[in-house]
Design an enzyme around this catalytic site. Structure first.
Site, short mmCIF file in Angstrom:
data_model
loop_
_atom_site.label_atom_id
_atom_site.label_comp_id
_atom_site.label_asym_id
_atom_site.label_seq_id
_atom_site.Cartn_x
_atom_site.Cartn_y
_atom_site.Cartn_z
N HIS A 57 65.83 24.48 85.49
CA HIS A 57 65.49 23.55 86.58
C HIS A 57 64.28 22.73 86.20
CE1 HIS A 57 65.36 22.60 91.06
NE2 HIS A 57 64.27 22.00 90.57
N HIS A 59 62.49 18.37 86.14
CA HIS A 59 62.54 16.96 86.57
C HIS A 59 61.96 16.10 85.45
CE1 HIS A 59 63.52 17.71 90.88
NE2 HIS A 59 63.00 18.90 90.57
N GLN A 152 66.65 12.86 96.40
CA GLN A 152 65.33 13.40 96.72
C GLN A 152 64.91 13.22 98.19
OE1 GLN A 152 62.04 14.43 94.46
NE2 GLN A 152 62.09 15.22 96.54
N HIS A 210 68.52 21.98 95.50
CA HIS A 210 67.24 22.49 95.97
C HIS A 210 67.55 23.12 97.33
CE1 HIS A 210 65.73 19.82 92.89
NE2 HIS A 210 64.49 20.17 93.13
N GLU A 213 63.68 25.50 100.07
CA GLU A 213 62.36 25.49 99.40
C GLU A 213 61.28 25.33 100.46
OE1 GLU A 213 61.69 22.35 96.56
OE2 GLU A 213 59.86 23.29 95.78
N ASP A 309 60.50 23.55 86.38
CA ASP A 309 60.53 22.60 87.50
C ASP A 309 59.75 21.32 87.19
OD1 ASP A 309 61.15 21.43 89.92
OD2 ASP A 309 60.23 22.98 91.16
ZN LIG Z 1 63.02 20.69 91.60
#
Ligand SMILES: [Zn+2]
Length: 439
Positions: A57, A59, A152, A210, A213, A309
């Site tokens: 995971h 970005h 997002q 996701h 979270e 992440d």
């Molecule tokens: Zn993430």
């Protein structure tokens, strides 16, 4: 044979092994191979070999953007999203390519051979997608990149996300993403999961959302994700990232939930560095850790892997592409202190992560690609304790990165001592920072 790797320690296998390589693939693994049979040999002197590390995971679009346009003052997930929102409206394809490529070089030097990266698909230009598709192609000889279409700002929350996500998938993004806890209501979150899982089922793709979270003990999106996974027959193709609310959930409810996840063969992905940094921000004391229930999921037969992440971006200011740092944090936060649990933790950045990403021909076995990371350690426990340098990173039989052994020189008065951490188990304390061989 092109290459024989001599005296390698393979995890969970007693003794030392020799590995023969021909045409970039493993052709033999044995306790003895005549050296005369090889064009080249590499003696590992008992150091450990793993196929490569996998970051489940990440970005890559926001990586290395720390401080641009400003720093995250509250340290929360939501301020991070705001800052990224300011940056992504202006960012150029070239800048993303440059930053992501730089990070990929760090990752390769640290023995990472595959990254699943989410890519933000919420801007009309889809500049982020164009940039990361370019990086995926440019890096493919050295690093496998799997991209997840990530809305997002919410799939239902922002009008037009359905078209943008579909376009990203048409352009070649590999996996369907989502952010149900970012939708306006719990009901919208569940609806986004339904729609996104149906898109994945129709296109034959994997899902990685996701999911939950937050520190909210009543967040229930993982239940909906497990439900739609089994309803659509997506067993084994769906991942749930973060799952931090599970940390705060009622135990009785979790006992039911884990059964549902196991039944749907959901892959759980935990991101311990970022979870301990972002979660519990609204608590006074005691502050919750915000890490999901990893040992309990493993016990239940649920596959779990780990992600970094973020590295140096609005959500996380630290990091150096070291999956052993990620794994070490999981070991600590989840109190996985039994000897066999060190092996579980290493599996979460190797073989278990390969299962999450659906990577086949991964293991160190005859017929598979000759992908090896050589670490200056002899056990899973010492990999986690020492986080040693990656002496060699080998991809398809070729060395693509190399680091010096890790040692320090200590001067006490007239006495000068050289400490090799690998040979002084239990006594030495690392005091020297790793320097990347690739800049
Ligand atoms: Zn993430």
């Amino acid at each position: 044979m092109e290459l024989i790797i001599q005296n390698a320690t393979l995890l969970n296998q007693p003794g030392l092994h020799h590995i023969g390589v021909e045409h970039g693939r493993i052709v033999t693994i044995d306790t003895e191979i005549p050296v005369s049979a090889a064009a080249r040999t590499l003696d590992l002197a008992g150091n450990c070999v793993v196929p490569y590390f996998i970051d489940s995971h990440f970005h890559l679009d926001s990586v290395l953007s720390l401080g641009n346009p400003r720093f995250n003052q509250s340290g929360t997930l939501f301020e991070g999203i705001e800052i990224w929102g300011e940056l992504k409206a202006e960012i150029s394809r070239e800048e993303i390519v440059q930053r992501a490529t730089q990070y990929c070089k760090w990752a390769i030097a640290q023995g990472i051979g595959a990254i699943r990266s989410h890519v933000d698909v919420s801007e009309k230009t889809l500049t982020t997608v164009e940039a990361l598709l370019e990086v995926r192609e440019a890096m493919k000889e050295f690093l496998t990149i799997q991209l997840v279409a990530f809305p997002q700002d919410g799939y239902l929350r922002v009008p037009g996300q359905d078209r943008l996500l579909a376009r990203a998938l048409d352009m070649g993004v590999d996996v369907v993403g989502g952010i149900p806890h970012g939708e306006r209501t719990m009901a919208d979150g569940a609806e986004s999961i339904r729609q996104l899982c149906e898109i994945a089922a129709a296109r034959g793709l994997r899902v990685d959302m996701h999911c939950d979270e937050s520190d909210d003990p009543l967040s229930r999106h993982i239940e909906a994700l497990a439900y739609h996974t089994q309803r659509l027959g997506l067993h084994g193709r769906v991942s749930a990232s973060h799952l931090t609310s599970m940390h705060s959930m009622d135990h009785y409810y979790v006992s039911k939930l884990l059964t549902l996840m196991a039944e749907a063969r959901i892959h759980a992905i935990s991101n311990p560095l970022i979870n301990i940094t972002l979660q519990g921000r609204h608590d006074t004391y005691p502050k919750r850790r915000g890490i999901t229930r990893i040992p309990e999921m493993l016990e239940k037969g649920i596959n779990v892997s780990l992600g970094h992440d973020c590295v140096m971006d609005p959500w996380y200011a630290m990091g150096r592409a070291d999956m052993l740092e990620v794994a070490s944090m999981a070991w600590h936060l989840c109190q996985m202190t039994r000897p066999s649990q060190s092996e579980d933790v290493i599996e979460m950045i190797t073989s278990r992560a390969a299962a999450t990403l659906g990577i086949e021909d991964y293991q160190t076995e005859v017929g598979n690609p000759a992908n090896f990371v050589v670490l200056q350690a002899q056990s899973a426990h010492d990999m986690l304790r020492l986080k040693p340098n990656r002496l060699y990173v080998i991809r398809n039989g070729k060395i693509i990165a190399q680091s010096a052994p890790q040692y320090s020189t200590v001067t006490l008065g007239d006495q000068v001592t050289e400490i090799d951490f690998n040979k002084e188990k239990g006594f030495a304390t690392p005091s020297k920072a790793t320097v990347f061989p690739i800049s």
